[in-house]
Motif scaffolding. Structure first.
Motif, short mmCIF file in Angstrom:
data_model
loop_
_atom_site.label_atom_id
_atom_site.label_comp_id
_atom_site.label_asym_id
_atom_site.label_seq_id
_atom_site.Cartn_x
_atom_site.Cartn_y
_atom_site.Cartn_z
N GLN A 143 7.12 2.30 -6.54
CA GLN A 143 7.09 1.57 -5.44
C GLN A 143 8.50 1.32 -4.84
OE1 GLN A 143 5.46 -1.60 -8.07
NE2 GLN A 143 3.61 -1.97 -6.43
N ASP A 144 8.83 1.13 -3.95
CA ASP A 144 10.17 1.10 -3.26
C ASP A 144 10.93 -0.26 -3.66
OD1 ASP A 144 10.24 3.49 -1.99
OD2 ASP A 144 10.36 2.72 0.00
N LYS A 145 10.02 -1.38 -4.00
CA LYS A 145 10.46 -2.49 -4.27
C LYS A 145 11.21 -2.34 -5.66
CE LYS A 145 9.67 -7.34 -4.29
NZ LYS A 145 11.05 -7.28 -3.90
N VAL A 159 10.13 3.63 7.11
CA VAL A 159 9.95 4.51 8.16
C VAL A 159 10.28 5.82 7.66
CG1 VAL A 159 10.03 5.20 10.68
CG2 VAL A 159 9.97 2.87 9.87
N TRP A 160 9.36 6.78 7.30
CA TRP A 160 9.88 7.96 6.85
C TRP A 160 9.55 9.06 7.62
CZ3 TRP A 160 7.51 12.87 5.76
CH2 TRP A 160 8.15 13.39 4.73
N ILE A 161 10.61 10.02 7.97
CA ILE A 161 10.60 10.92 9.34
C ILE A 161 10.86 12.19 8.62
CG2 ILE A 161 11.24 11.28 11.61
CD1 ILE A 161 12.12 8.51 12.04
N MET A 230 4.74 9.12 -3.66
CA MET A 230 5.56 10.12 -4.48
C MET A 230 5.59 11.34 -3.59
SD MET A 230 3.48 12.93 -5.41
CE MET A 230 3.09 13.40 -7.27
N SER A 231 6.49 12.40 -3.92
CA SER A 231 6.39 13.77 -3.29
C SER A 231 6.62 14.63 -4.50
CB SER A 231 7.36 13.60 -2.32
OG SER A 231 8.90 13.86 -2.80
N THR A 232 6.19 15.95 -4.07
CA THR A 232 6.12 17.04 -4.92
C THR A 232 7.36 17.94 -4.57
OG1 THR A 232 4.66 18.20 -3.41
CG2 THR A 232 3.85 17.16 -5.38
N VAL A 239 14.66 23.87 3.67
CA VAL A 239 14.97 22.56 3.24
C VAL A 239 13.61 21.64 3.87
CG1 VAL A 239 16.65 20.83 3.47
CG2 VAL A 239 17.14 23.42 3.35
N ARG A 240 13.47 20.79 3.09
CA ARG A 240 12.41 19.77 3.60
C ARG A 240 13.31 18.43 3.95
NH1 ARG A 240 9.89 15.15 0.92
NH2 ARG A 240 11.81 14.49 1.54
N TRP A 241 13.68 18.48 5.13
CA TRP A 241 14.71 17.62 5.44
C TRP A 241 14.06 16.32 6.13
CZ3 TRP A 241 19.66 17.41 5.27
CH2 TRP A 241 20.48 18.81 5.36
O1 LIG Z 1 11.21 11.78 0.75
C1 LIG Z 1 10.59 11.68 -0.44
O2 LIG Z 1 10.20 12.78 -0.87
C2 LIG Z 1 10.25 10.65 -1.17
C3 LIG Z 1 10.64 9.52 -0.14
C4 LIG Z 1 10.43 8.13 -0.90
O3 LIG Z 1 10.06 8.11 -2.05
C5 LIG Z 1 10.72 7.06 -0.07
O4 LIG Z 1 11.29 7.06 0.93
O5 LIG Z 1 10.78 5.81 -0.90
#
Ligand SMILES: O=C(O)CCC(=O)C(=O)O
Length: 294
Positions: A143-145, A159-161, A230-232, A239-241
């Protein structure tokens, strides 16, 4: 969700979805033009790194003509994860392109739909250059918190972009819907990559299904700071920018221990919305010329 957008304002259905599920994917919110300033910032950092590697004798070609998606990956393809991690698994540079992105009206419209017109850009924003097969690119369930346990009450909205198409191969985001109403879970520092990510144990994840969220470049995934995600690993050649930006209402803790955020939008005090110069100087707001009016 793949709805039409009006500016960036959310439809009623999108707001309901976010409030119910704890996240929302907005397909292709941003255009190439919207993303250009942030990409320029990223490219400038990549050039600095390339020169650094060349001067250190670790590479013999700056790969200046390689495309955005591949250059950084190829610069490090014969080097070690430690060579890469010297520059950090995430970057938080004070470059104008990031201010322009964080101030993008479409992003602010979407956030405004959820928290109203008084919007503070939280100091925690990251650029994530997830390069192939570096373990630290994979982010464990968290959790980000957990990164600001003592600061702020909800909501801080991430906001994830992605700046390139994010998919299962290059390590897109995975989310557990409806976990945003959970309390802050006890976390530990993960050991796998040695980068100190906060992480949850398998038995803390519950039985909620996982949603895998491939996202086209320029899309936005919004989620709040208690939503499990999460991310893998990146198994592709590029690159996954991505960037993760954060926003909150102005009446929340500005989290000064984490850096300087800024007033991104205000209907009540529009003259105090930070300018690029304010942000570069680490001022939270623009000081109105005639203070007697405020
Ligand atoms: O970008 C990612 O792979 C993870 C991003 C993430 O955990 C976040 O933004 O809190």
């Amino acid at each position: 969700m793949n709805d039409q957008h009006n500016g960036g304002s959310l439809t009623k259905e999108q707001m309901e979805f976010y409030n119910r599920e704890g996240y929302l994917l907005i397909d292709r919110l941003l255009t190439e033009e919207d993303m250009a300033p942030a990409k320029e910032a990223m490219n400038s950092k990549v050039s600095i790194i390339a020169n650094d590697l060349l001067n250190a004798g670790l590479i013999n070609d700056l790969l200046e003509d390689r495309p955005f998606q591949y250059r950084l990956a190829e610069l490090f393809q014969d080097l070690t994860p430690d060579d890469f991690l010297k520059y950090g698994r995430g970057w938080r540079d004070r470059l104008p392109g990031y201010f322009h992105l964080m101030s993008n009206p479409k992003i602010l419209d979407a956030v405004q739909s959820l928290i109203g017109s008084e919007i503070y850009a939280n100091p925690v924003y990251n650029t994530r250059p997830k390069i192939p097969r570096v373990a630290a690119g994979a982010v464990p369930w968290h959790q980000d918190k957990s990164y600001w346990p003592d600061a702020n009450s909800n909501p801080v909205i991430t906001v994830w972009i992605p700046l390139v198409d994010a998919n299962e191969e290059n390590g897109c985001l995975h989310i557990k819907p409806r976990t945003h109403r959970k309390r802050l879970l006890e976390w530990h520092a993960e050991q796998y990559s040695g980068t100190g990510y906060t992480a949850l144990r398998e038995d803390q994840l519950g039985s909620t299904e996982t949603v895998i969220l491939p996202a086209a470049a320029g899309s936005a995934i919004l989620f709040n700071d208690r939503c499990l995600h999460m991310s893998t690993l990146n198994q592709s050649d590029g690159v996954r920018w991505s960037v993760d930006l954060r926003y909150q209402p102005t009446d929340q803790d500005p989290m000064p221990n984490y850096g300087t955020g800024f007033l991104a939008r205000s209907a009540v005090r529009p003259e105090r919305v930070a300018t690029l110069e304010d942000w570069l100087a680490d001022r939270e707001e623009h000081e109105a010329e005639n203070r007697s009016v405020i």
